[in-house]
Scaffold this active site. Structure first.
Site, short mmCIF file in Angstrom:
data_model
loop_
_atom_site.label_atom_id
_atom_site.label_comp_id
_atom_site.label_asym_id
_atom_site.label_seq_id
_atom_site.Cartn_x
_atom_site.Cartn_y
_atom_site.Cartn_z
N HIS A 1 0.85 -1.39 -0.07
CA HIS A 1 -0.08 0.06 -0.12
C HIS A 1 0.79 1.31 0.02
O HIS A 1 1.90 1.21 0.66
CB HIS A 1 -0.88 0.00 1.27
CG HIS A 1 -1.92 0.96 1.26
ND1 HIS A 1 -1.65 2.19 1.68
CD2 HIS A 1 -3.46 1.04 0.86
CE1 HIS A 1 -2.74 3.27 1.63
NE2 HIS A 1 -3.60 2.26 1.15
N ASP B 1 -11.31 0.70 -1.41
CA ASP B 1 -10.61 2.08 -0.43
C ASP B 1 -11.36 2.43 0.58
O ASP B 1 -11.11 3.66 0.92
CB ASP B 1 -9.93 2.87 -1.21
CG ASP B 1 -8.64 3.46 -0.80
OD1 ASP B 1 -8.29 2.91 0.50
OD2 ASP B 1 -7.81 4.38 -1.40
#
Length: 341
Positions: free
Chosen positions: A179, A304
């Site tokens: 990430h 997300d």
């Protein structure tokens, strides 16, 4: 059709507070982004529709509020992860914070086992302790892998000191979600500073800078030979692969195996070891390119949340111009296979 989303975040308040001083030293501009309204209002057609204060409030909910929102948007399962750069924890506290946070995440998953799953956070300051915590998180707590937010320290994961963690991931057969987070301070100053504070902050982070940083992270793993050394290593790359898929052919042309010393091309390694998710980045052209270049067998869905809303996720997936077989793979079958859900 089930939909499983794998880049869905939560915040551990204690861990976030402990990392805040170091984060503000390395990336003081992040406070601008954290205190601004959403760039576009919800319903405008733009997906950046949640302000950071609102997202922070939603992130801590691991119970009925989150489940209710999932139900409203037709999301069956979220694989949760902490969006905190854990490598910024004080070195002597990293292991304790990671263990406590993983225990809390596992407890939330146990409360809703049919709706929630999770990725562990690791104490990257001590790679051997990180490998041990991964082993505990998977074997004892039932978590499905790990997520790293940004770099593990001053360097990237191809640094030899992180080999114990990569080996453990490979041996366990669980993935690492790579990430993004703030770029190297020298890079931020040279590339993204000098504009209005809000512009520089977003350009450094979610508009561009941290996506480029995360793409470089994956490329360094490929070029270092990490996937040849650890053949079971699998990584997940969000935001449609953090720019990398769009340059795979160029990378192959410029860096063939005779130059890299690898046994395969960069594209071949990517297709064998990297899974791509959208992380809520909409747009049919993006999807169609990734679907063609990477293939439905390597795409897993994500929204997300709560940094982006889940609005419209199911409708977008259901309307994709692909065969139903591909739709099922991307919506849930690939995640079930990779994460053993």
């Amino acid at each position: 059709m089930r939909i499983i989303c794998v880049e869905e975040h939560t915040i551990d308040s204690e861990m976030a507070a402990a990392t805040a001083p170091a984060l503000l030293r390395e990336a003081p501009y992040i406070s601008v982004q954290q205190n601004t309204d959403a760039p576009w209002p919800r319903g405008s057609g733009h997906l950046t529709s949640v302000s950071m204060p609102e997202a922070a409030e939603l992130a801590v909910d691991l119970g009925e509020g989150r489940i209710k929102e999932m139900d409203a948007q037709g999301i069956d399962t979220q694989v949760l992860s902490y969006s905190t750069p854990a490598h910024l924890l004080p070195a002597d506290q990293g292991v304790a914070f990671a263990r406590a946070a993983n225990d809390r995440l596992a407890e939330a998953v146990r409360a809703h086992p049919d709706r929630l799953s999770g990725f562990a956070v690791l104490p990257w300051q001590d790679p051997r302790a990180a490998a041990a915590e991964l082993d505990r998180s998977v074997g004892e707590l039932g978590l499905k892998g790990a997520l790293i937010a940004g770099r593990p320290g001053a360097t990237f994961l191809d640094d030899a000191r992180y080999a114990p963690v990569l080996k453990k991931l490979s041996d366990l057969g669980v993935p690492l979600y790579v990430h993004p987070y703030h770029p190297v301070p020298q890079v931020q100053e040279a590339y993204y500073a000098g504009f209005a504070p809000e512009v520089s902050a977003w350009l450094s982070l979610g508009a561009w800078g941290w996506h480029h940083e995360a793409g470089v992270h994956v490329l360094r793993l490929i070029l270092s030979g990490a996937f040849e050394t650890h053949p079971g290593l699998q990584v997940i790359s969000g935001h449609w692969g953090e720019m990398v898929p769009f340059y795979l052919s160029r990378l192959d042309d410029a860096l063939p195996p005779r130059a890299t010393g690898l046994s395969s091309t960069i594209t071949e390694t990517y297709r064998d070891h990297v899974w791509v998710t959208p992380s809520g980045v909409g747009g049919l052209p993006h999807f169609e390119f990734i679907h063609k270049v990477v293939g439905a067998d390597r795409i897993i869905w994500s929204t997300d949340y709560p940094y982006l809303a889940m609005d419209g996720t199911r409708a977008f997936v259901e309307k994709l111009p692909v065969a139903q077989e591909d739709r099922e793979k991307m919506a849930h079958l690939n995640a079930e296979k990779l994460l053993r859900l």
